[in-house]
Scaffold this motif. Sequence first.
Motif, PDB file in Angstrom:
ATOM      1  N   PHE A   1     -57.163  53.949 -61.241  1.00 61.81           N
ATOM      2  CA  PHE A   1     -57.866  54.024 -59.971  1.00 61.81           C
ATOM      3  C   PHE A   1     -57.109  53.284 -58.859  1.00 61.81           C
ATOM      4  O   PHE A   1     -57.587  53.203 -57.743  1.00 61.81           O
ATOM      5  N   GLY A   2     -55.952  52.738 -59.186  1.00 62.86           N
ATOM      6  CA  GLY A   2     -55.161  52.014 -58.194  1.00 62.86           C
ATOM      7  C   GLY A   2     -55.854  50.770 -57.676  1.00 62.86           C
ATOM      8  O   GLY A   2     -55.645  50.350 -56.536  1.00 62.86           O
ATOM      9  N   ASP A   3     -56.652  50.145 -58.507  1.00 67.68           N
ATOM     10  CA  ASP A   3     -57.448  48.988 -58.107  1.00 67.68           C
ATOM     11  C   ASP A   3     -56.684  47.697 -58.416  1.00 67.68           C
ATOM     12  O   ASP A   3     -56.959  47.008 -59.393  1.00 67.68           O
ATOM     13  N   GLU A   4     -55.719  47.393 -57.557  1.00 65.42           N
ATOM     14  CA  GLU A   4     -54.870  46.212 -57.763  1.00 65.42           C
ATOM     15  C   GLU A   4     -55.664  44.913 -57.688  1.00 65.42           C
ATOM     16  O   GLU A   4     -55.394  43.975 -58.442  1.00 65.42           O
ATOM     17  N   SER A   5     -56.635  44.835 -56.806  1.00 61.73           N
ATOM     18  CA  SER A   5     -57.415  43.599 -56.706  1.00 61.73           C
ATOM     19  C   SER A   5     -58.194  43.340 -57.990  1.00 61.73           C
ATOM     20  O   SER A   5     -58.342  42.195 -58.413  1.00 61.73           O
ATOM     21  N   ALA A   6     -58.669  44.405 -58.629  1.00 63.94           N
ATOM     22  CA  ALA A   6     -59.369  44.240 -59.906  1.00 63.94           C
ATOM     23  C   ALA A   6     -58.425  43.714 -60.974  1.00 63.94           C
ATOM     24  O   ALA A   6     -58.817  42.878 -61.797  1.00 63.94           O
ATOM     25  N   LEU A   7     -57.183  44.168 -60.952  1.00 65.51           N
ATOM     26  CA  LEU A   7     -56.204  43.702 -61.946  1.00 65.51           C
ATOM     27  C   LEU A   7     -55.880  42.225 -61.746  1.00 65.51           C
ATOM     28  O   LEU A   7     -55.698  41.495 -62.717  1.00 65.51           O
ATOM     29  N   VAL A   8     -55.824  41.776 -60.513  1.00 69.44           N
ATOM     30  CA  VAL A   8     -55.575  40.361 -60.226  1.00 69.44           C
ATOM     31  C   VAL A   8     -56.745  39.517 -60.745  1.00 69.44           C
ATOM     32  O   VAL A   8     -56.548  38.499 -61.411  1.00 69.44           O
ATOM     33  N   ILE A   9     -57.951  39.979 -60.449  1.00 72.42           N
ATOM     34  CA  ILE A   9     -59.147  39.270 -60.926  1.00 72.42           C
ATOM     35  C   ILE A   9     -59.173  39.260 -62.448  1.00 72.42           C
ATOM     36  O   ILE A   9     -59.462  38.230 -63.074  1.00 72.42           O
ATOM     37  N   ALA A  10     -58.856  40.396 -63.051  1.00 70.72           N
ATOM     38  CA  ALA A  10     -58.849  40.492 -64.511  1.00 70.72           C
ATOM     39  C   ALA A  10     -57.872  39.506 -65.125  1.00 70.72           C
ATOM     40  O   ALA A  10     -58.180  38.864 -66.136  1.00 70.72           O
ATOM     41  N   SER A  11     -56.712  39.379 -64.529  1.00 71.81           N
ATOM     42  CA  SER A  11     -55.709  38.444 -65.040  1.00 71.81           C
ATOM     43  C   SER A  11     -56.255  37.016 -65.055  1.00 71.81           C
ATOM     44  O   SER A  11     -56.083  36.288 -66.036  1.00 71.81           O
TER      45      SER A  11
ATOM     46  N   GLU B   1     -57.175  34.724 -68.461  1.00 67.55           N
ATOM     47  CA  GLU B   1     -56.658  33.364 -68.692  1.00 67.55           C
ATOM     48  C   GLU B   1     -57.789  32.435 -69.127  1.00 67.55           C
ATOM     49  O   GLU B   1     -57.619  31.630 -70.042  1.00 67.55           O
ATOM     50  N   ARG B   2     -58.929  32.557 -68.470  1.00 72.24           N
ATOM     51  CA  ARG B   2     -60.068  31.708 -68.812  1.00 72.24           C
ATOM     52  C   ARG B   2     -60.637  32.070 -70.190  1.00 72.24           C
ATOM     53  O   ARG B   2     -61.129  31.203 -70.913  1.00 72.24           O
ATOM     54  N   LEU B   3     -60.566  33.342 -70.557  1.00 70.12           N
ATOM     55  CA  LEU B   3     -61.043  33.765 -71.872  1.00 70.12           C
ATOM     56  C   LEU B   3     -60.197  33.182 -73.000  1.00 70.12           C
ATOM     57  O   LEU B   3     -60.684  32.990 -74.111  1.00 70.12           O
ATOM     58  N   GLU B   4     -58.947  32.910 -72.713  1.00 63.08           N
ATOM     59  CA  GLU B   4     -58.046  32.360 -73.733  1.00 63.08           C
ATOM     60  C   GLU B   4     -58.559  31.042 -74.302  1.00 63.08           C
ATOM     61  O   GLU B   4     -58.343  30.749 -75.480  1.00 63.08           O
ATOM     62  N   LEU B   5     -59.243  30.251 -73.493  1.00 62.96           N
ATOM     63  CA  LEU B   5     -59.762  28.967 -73.973  1.00 62.96           C
ATOM     64  C   LEU B   5     -60.745  29.161 -75.128  1.00 62.96           C
ATOM     65  O   LEU B   5     -60.658  28.470 -76.151  1.00 62.96           O
ATOM     66  N   SER B   6     -61.653  30.107 -74.975  1.00 66.92           N
ATOM     67  CA  SER B   6     -62.616  30.322 -76.057  1.00 66.92           C
ATOM     68  C   SER B   6     -61.962  31.038 -77.244  1.00 66.92           C
ATOM     69  O   SER B   6     -62.377  30.844 -78.386  1.00 66.92           O
ATOM     70  N   THR B   7     -60.938  31.822 -76.969  1.00 63.46           N
ATOM     71  CA  THR B   7     -60.202  32.455 -78.066  1.00 63.46           C
ATOM     72  C   THR B   7     -59.523  31.389 -78.925  1.00 63.46           C
ATOM     73  O   THR B   7     -59.603  31.420 -80.157  1.00 63.46           O
ATOM     74  N   GLU B   8     -58.888  30.438 -78.277  1.00 65.96           N
ATOM     75  CA  GLU B   8     -58.226  29.355 -79.008  1.00 65.96           C
ATOM     76  C   GLU B   8     -59.236  28.543 -79.811  1.00 65.96           C
ATOM     77  O   GLU B   8     -58.969  28.178 -80.963  1.00 65.96           O
ATOM     78  N   LEU B   9     -60.381  28.294 -79.221  1.00 65.85           N
ATOM     79  CA  LEU B   9     -61.422  27.546 -79.921  1.00 65.85           C
ATOM     80  C   LEU B   9     -61.903  28.320 -81.157  1.00 65.85           C
ATOM     81  O   LEU B   9     -62.061  27.741 -82.238  1.00 65.85           O
ATOM     82  N   ALA B  10     -62.096  29.622 -81.016  1.00 67.12           N
ATOM     83  CA  ALA B  10     -62.524  30.455 -82.146  1.00 67.12           C
ATOM     84  C   ALA B  10     -61.482  30.441 -83.257  1.00 67.12           C
ATOM     85  O   ALA B  10     -61.825  30.379 -84.443  1.00 67.12           O
TER      86      ALA B  10
END
Length: 164
Positions: free
Chosen positions: A81-91, A95-104
């Motif tokens: 969809f060419g939604d570059e702003s969504a990709l920036v937000i997703a990135s 990164e924040r999701l990685e913290l709970s992944t490491e904990l798991a």
Amino acid sequence: MLEDCKNALERWGGVHTLIDRWLEQRKSLLVSFIELKEACDAELEAVSKTRVDTFSELLMDYISAGHFEVYPQLAEEAKAFGDESALVIASKLLERLELSTELALEFETDFATPLRCQRNLTRLPAWIDRLAKALNERFMLEDQLIARLHAAHTPQQEASSSPA
């Protein structure tokens, strides 16, 4: 415009199914988490390795499905969809999701074998508390990810947001 909506639905309709299946995994994970917490609260010494393994397996499956199926599919949709702003937000969200992944992953390691499980059983209530906070934040972030990368591109959303 109707043709665009039809094409989007054909192309991304499977994402709905993927997300639905993933959210069902989340529900199963939460049920297992609650059962494990209740078992810890009732009689910690009676918590079985099997119960810990069941939760751990559901946790690993859920996280893996997110990282290897859902997140990439959502990113592909945003790219299409060419939604570059969504990709920036997703990135940033990823990164924040990685913290709970490491904990798991740490949890899984701490309780991976019968010996480790036995040695770490007294730490299980503290693990439960840490995981409760991490999973709560994870689910919130994942919901934001879905809303930004998928819900914003659904035909209903596009139709309601386009001028008449």
